[in-house]
Scaffold this motif. Structure first.
Motif, PDB file in Angstrom:
ATOM      1  N   LYS A  99      -5.337  -1.803  -8.169  1.00  0.00           N
ATOM      2  CA  LYS A  99      -4.636  -0.600  -7.243  1.00  0.00           C
ATOM      3  C   LYS A  99      -3.292  -0.265  -7.841  1.00  0.00           C
ATOM      4  O   LYS A  99      -2.438  -1.080  -8.278  1.00  0.00           O
ATOM      5  CB  LYS A  99      -4.694  -0.733  -5.664  1.00  0.00           C
ATOM      6  N   ASN A 100      -2.803   1.014  -7.652  1.00  0.00           N
ATOM      7  CA  ASN A 100      -1.506   1.111  -7.983  1.00  0.00           C
ATOM      8  C   ASN A 100      -1.064   2.265  -6.646  1.00  0.00           C
ATOM      9  O   ASN A 100      -1.075   3.353  -6.550  1.00  0.00           O
ATOM     10  CB  ASN A 100      -1.397   1.993  -9.079  1.00  0.00           C
ATOM     11  N   PRO A 101      -0.120   1.539  -5.778  1.00  0.00           N
ATOM     12  CA  PRO A 101       0.204   2.446  -4.529  1.00  0.00           C
ATOM     13  C   PRO A 101       1.024   3.235  -4.937  1.00  0.00           C
ATOM     14  O   PRO A 101       1.528   4.239  -4.040  1.00  0.00           O
ATOM     15  CB  PRO A 101       0.685   1.473  -3.706  1.00  0.00           C
ATOM     16  N   TYR A 123       2.763  -1.687 -11.736  1.00  0.00           N
ATOM     17  CA  TYR A 123       1.383  -1.853 -11.329  1.00  0.00           C
ATOM     18  C   TYR A 123       0.470  -1.374 -12.430  1.00  0.00           C
ATOM     19  O   TYR A 123      -0.604  -1.926 -12.084  1.00  0.00           O
ATOM     20  CB  TYR A 123       1.200  -1.054  -9.863  1.00  0.00           C
ATOM     21  N   ARG A 169       5.580   2.344 -10.648  1.00  0.00           N
ATOM     22  CA  ARG A 169       4.033   2.718 -11.300  1.00  0.00           C
ATOM     23  C   ARG A 169       3.813   1.902 -12.762  1.00  0.00           C
ATOM     24  O   ARG A 169       2.750   1.732 -12.641  1.00  0.00           O
ATOM     25  CB  ARG A 169       4.175   4.305 -11.608  1.00  0.00           C
ATOM     26  N   ASN A 188       0.798  -1.215   0.006  1.00  0.00           N
ATOM     27  CA  ASN A 188      -0.062  -0.138   0.021  1.00  0.00           C
ATOM     28  C   ASN A 188       0.946   0.893  -0.201  1.00  0.00           C
ATOM     29  O   ASN A 188       2.206   1.216   0.237  1.00  0.00           O
ATOM     30  CB  ASN A 188      -0.871   0.112   1.211  1.00  0.00           C
ATOM     31  N   GLU A 189       0.362   2.319  -0.212  1.00  0.00           N
ATOM     32  CA  GLU A 189       0.992   3.603  -0.533  1.00  0.00           C
ATOM     33  C   GLU A 189       1.921   3.954   0.998  1.00  0.00           C
ATOM     34  O   GLU A 189       2.969   4.352   0.771  1.00  0.00           O
ATOM     35  CB  GLU A 189       0.000   4.844  -0.394  1.00  0.00           C
ATOM     36  N   LYS A 190       1.244   3.678   2.137  1.00  0.00           N
ATOM     37  CA  LYS A 190       1.886   3.781   3.260  1.00  0.00           C
ATOM     38  C   LYS A 190       3.300   3.048   3.449  1.00  0.00           C
ATOM     39  O   LYS A 190       4.566   3.518   3.872  1.00  0.00           O
ATOM     40  CB  LYS A 190       1.077   3.706   4.628  1.00  0.00           C
ATOM     41  N   ARG A 191       3.225   1.726   3.197  1.00  0.00           N
ATOM     42  CA  ARG A 191       4.394   0.914   3.189  1.00  0.00           C
ATOM     43  C   ARG A 191       5.377   1.246   2.247  1.00  0.00           C
ATOM     44  O   ARG A 191       6.715   1.216   2.531  1.00  0.00           O
ATOM     45  CB  ARG A 191       3.738  -0.457   2.993  1.00  0.00           C
TER      46      ARG A 191
END
Length: 304
Positions: free
Chosen positions: A98-100, A87, A84, A55-58
């Motif tokens: 999704k694309n984190p 994904y 990017r 995910n974005e945070k990780r």
């Protein structure tokens, strides 16, 4: 999704897609693989459970850790771009939704300006000391890079049928298999004609490549780099001489004289003009040097 392949095969599938559909070079594919591997290794320290769980945070945590370990903003920008694109491929295949990496930005780093030679240095470098066959070949290569702004990969893949000496032009196949037509300057044209006479004596395998070694095989990018480094050292050129430095010099000198950024972009084969705009920084540096040395209000006092 019963037909979902194992996550361990996703990167290989992605690289096959880049090779077959986008026709990227093996060198570029290696960069993609290396960047994704570097990210995966960093994520392992954060209990990485797989690409599907990222995910974005990780991802932000991983980027911060890589930056803290010394990876430059430029390298992180490339790594995030690869992520990017990776994904985007997974989304297209329907393996993930999704694309984190979309909202994650790399830390900014100072812009690294390309090294150039000034016109006097170029003139000194491109004055051959003798007319030996290997000298004629090497100086034809250097003249052509500086005259037409070729990448070293374009130089070594150049074939006889891609040149029109009567029209003083040539065709090259650049990045993304894009073809562009380039002019050949008079000094480069004369150097090429001298080399082509010798080339016939070396071309025992009847190969189409313009630049051959003494054994009749096409030159590699590495051999071109070594020959240019040799001449730079032999002729006492300030700083190391390499193909991209001559290409940078071509672009900088042309822009300084013409102020036509779009024309320089076309000649260099840049798909994005922002890549070409770095040469405007070089030109501004030159103007600032002239200003500092010449304007009476700009001169620094020699003593306080």
């Amino acid at each position: 999704m019963s037909d979902l392949p194992d996550e361990s095969s996703w990167v290989d599938a992605f690289l096959r897609h880049l090779h077959s559909e986008r026709q990227l070079s093996p060198h570029t594919l290696q960069h993609y693989r290396r960047d994704l591997q570097k990210l995966a290794e960093q994520l392992q320290e954060l209990q990485f459970a797989g690409w599907m769980s990222l995910n974005e945070k990780r991802l932000r945590q991983a980027i911060a850790m890589l930056h803290g370990n010394g990876l430059s903003g430029r390298s992180l920008h490339r790594l995030l771009s690869a992520t990017r694109t990776f994904y985007h491929f997974l989304n297209r295949e329907g393996w993930i939704d999704k694309n984190p990496a979309l909202a994650v930005q790399a830390p900014k780093s100072g812009r690294r300006l390309p090294a150039t030679l000034d016109p006097d240095q170029v003139s000194q470098l491109l004055t051959p000391p003798n007319d030996e066959p290997i000298t004629l070949r090497d100086f034809a290569m250097m003249e052509l890079i500086y005259s037409s702004g070729l990448r070293v990969s374009e130089l070594v893949s150049l074939r006889i049928q891609m040149m029109d000496l009567g029209d003083a032009s040539l065709r090259v196949i650049g990045k993304g298999q894009k073809v562009r037509v380039l002019p050949i300057g008079l000094p480069a044209l004369n150097a090429l004609k001298q080399w082509l006479v010798v080339r016939e004596l070396w071309n025992k395998y009847h190969l189409p490549e313009v630049f051959l070694g003494q054994r009749g095989r096409p030159l590699t990018t590495r051999s071109v780099e070594q020959r240019l480094a040799h001449w730079g050292e032999y002729l006492g050129t300030q700083g190391r001489v390499y193909p991209h430095r001559l290409r940078h010099s071509f672009a900088s000198h042309l822009l300084e004289s013409s102020q036509d950024l779009r024309a320089v972009q076309e000649l260099l084969g840049h798909s994005d003009i922002s890549t070409t705009q770095i040469y405007t920084h070089l030109d501004f540096q030159h103007l600032m040097q002239v200003y500092e040395q010449s304007h009476p209000r700009a001169r620094r006092k020699s003593r306080d």
